[in-house]
Structures are given as C-alpha cells and as structure tokens.
Design an enzyme around this catalytic site. Structure first.
Site, PDB file in Angstrom:
ATOM      1  N   SER A 142      39.269   6.669 -32.123  1.00 47.86           N
ATOM      2  CA  SER A 142      38.038   7.400 -32.420  1.00 47.86           C
ATOM      3  C   SER A 142      37.655   7.291 -33.900  1.00 47.86           C
ATOM      4  CB  SER A 142      38.221   8.863 -31.985  1.00 47.86           C
ATOM      5  OG  SER A 142      36.995   9.563 -32.006  1.00 47.86           O
ATOM      6  N   HIS A 165      34.903   4.261 -29.130  1.00 52.51           N
ATOM      7  CA  HIS A 165      33.937   4.880 -28.217  1.00 52.51           C
ATOM      8  C   HIS A 165      32.819   5.535 -29.013  1.00 52.51           C
ATOM      9  CE1 HIS A 165      35.308   8.929 -29.227  1.00 52.51           C
ATOM     10  NE2 HIS A 165      36.560   8.518 -29.052  1.00 52.51           N
TER      11      HIS A 165
END
Length: 257
Positions: A142, A165
């Site tokens: 992340s 993501h």
C-alpha cells in the site's frame, strides 16, 4: 596530663570522622556508578537483549527500519507493531544535519497505513541530501510502495511482496462533498510520486493497480520479488549485503565528485 590525653582522643576522633566521611562519600560514589551501570545494562537488555553493548565508532551509514503499520494523525491499535511518522521525521532531519553520516539504509516490512503520513515520510526521504538505499524485506504494501521507491536505489528480497492498489477509504473522511475529489487528488499524488522515483510507466502502474486477478474481492496486485523489478517498480532483487554494497558505492561516487 588529662587535657593532653583528651586532646589526642578528640583529634583522633575528628581525624577518624573525616576518614569515615571520605570513605562514605567514596562508597556513595561507587554505589551511584554501580546504579548507573546497572541502569544502562537494564536498558541494553530491554533494547538489544544483551547486557553490554560495545561502543561504536563514528559511522557513515545510518539504518532506519519502517515496520508494521504506518501511524499518522490517529493512534493505531496498541496490539500491532507500528512506525510513527513523528519519530521518523525528526530522525531524518537529524541525519541531514549530521556531517558524519553519508548514507541511509531504509529497511521496510510494512503493511501500509496512514496515507498522508506515509507520503510525507516518502517525500522527506526523497529530499534529503544523503544517499539512500531502500530494502524491502517481508513486504512493503500500500503506502509502503512509495516508501520503497523514495531512495536513490531500491532492493527487494526474493521472497518479499509489494501490494499495489488504489486508495481505499477507512471511514475517516472530512466531508461528504470532499470525498471523491479528495481521494482522486490523493491517488494522483501517490501515482506521480511513484512514477517520479521509480522506472515504472504510468500505464503499467495503473494496470497493476486496477487489476482484478490477484486480489480477492478487491482490485490491486501482489508483486513478489523479481516481479516488482520486471515492471520497473524496484531496481534490483537482493538482500542486506547487496544493499550495503550499493550504498557504499553511491557514497564513494558522491565523494569522488
């Protein structure tokens, strides 16, 4: 005669008292030194697991570890390991001011966390004048992705992972009207940073970021070791020895200029 004897006894007593006082002072000093030594040993045991740590000479390379969850404006779960950005930022400032330190090795094993805190740390790492090499061990997920690309050169262990993501909401949204635009702009900030600090192209990054194949019930991709290198996100597969050698090489090249 009596006076003479009394005077001798009195002087002897005074002399004895002085010696006793000196002995007591020395004893107290020794006790204080022992207490300080014991306190230092206890601190060493708590921090390092050993009672005596050897004195280190001045060093050219400073190591920083970023582990667990990136903690920002909100206090994280006390049961989880975390890295607080208010600890890392002063550390980086101190390194920048220290003329003895020529390079920084940043070791990452993070699940991500506070987006703005992580991006702030990444920007600061990228902006310091010292040479910086990052090493992903375990994972850098992340917001850990821009942290991994923030240095001058990056490594990833063969078994380490990176989860790429889009930004996800955690419910901490300031206002309803700001929601969509806020996340859109934040995503763009992260995308621009990764493109600026790595060799990945925007199209490739967005393709990986919005893939529906790797993650169940969500979008994003899991990149393992060399996959992160092949797409241009990380420079090289390697471990601690490789990262240290590269950092020393960068420092030497910088000194030669």
């Amino acid at each position: 005669m009596r006076y003479y004897e009394d005077n001798i006894n009195s002087n002897s007593y005074i002399e004895f008292s002085k010696n006793k006082s000196k002995a007591n002072l020395k004893s107290e000093e020794v006790d204080d030194e022992n207490k300080d030594s014991q306190s230092e040993d206890i601190d060493n045991i708590k921090q390092m697991g050993v009672p005596n740590m050897p004195q280190q000479a001045k060093k050219e390379i400073q190591c920083i570890t970023i582990i667990g969850e990136i903690e920002g404006h909100y206090v994280g779960n006390p049961q989880k390991k975390s890295t607080k950005y208010e600890h890392i930022i002063p550390m980086l400032y101190s390194i920048e001011e220290n003329e003895d330190i020529k390079g920084v090795l940043i070791i990452l094993n993070t699940v991500g966390g506070d987006v703005e805190a992580g991006l702030a740390m990444a920007e600061l790492i990228n902006s310091i004048s010292k040479k910086v090499v990052t090493l992903v061990l375990g994972g850098s997920h992340s917001i850990g992705v821009p942290l991994a690309t923030a240095g001058d050169y990056s490594f990833i262990a063969p078994t380490a992972t990176m989860v790429v993501h889009p930004i996800r909401t955690n419910g901490l949204v300031i206002g309803v009207n700001e929601t969509f635009e806020y996340f859109k702009k934040m995503q763009e900030r992260i995308t621009q940073f990764i493109i600026r600090t790595s060799n990945i192209e925007r199209e490739e990054l967005e393709k990986i970021m919005h893939s529906k194949e790797d993650l169940v019930s969500d979008v994003g991709s899991v990149l393992i070791g060399k996959e992160a290198v092949e797409c241009g996100l990380i420079n090289e597969v390697g471990g601690l020895k490789d990262a240290m050698n590269k950092l020393k090489e960068l420092i030497k090249d910088s000194n030669d200029k």
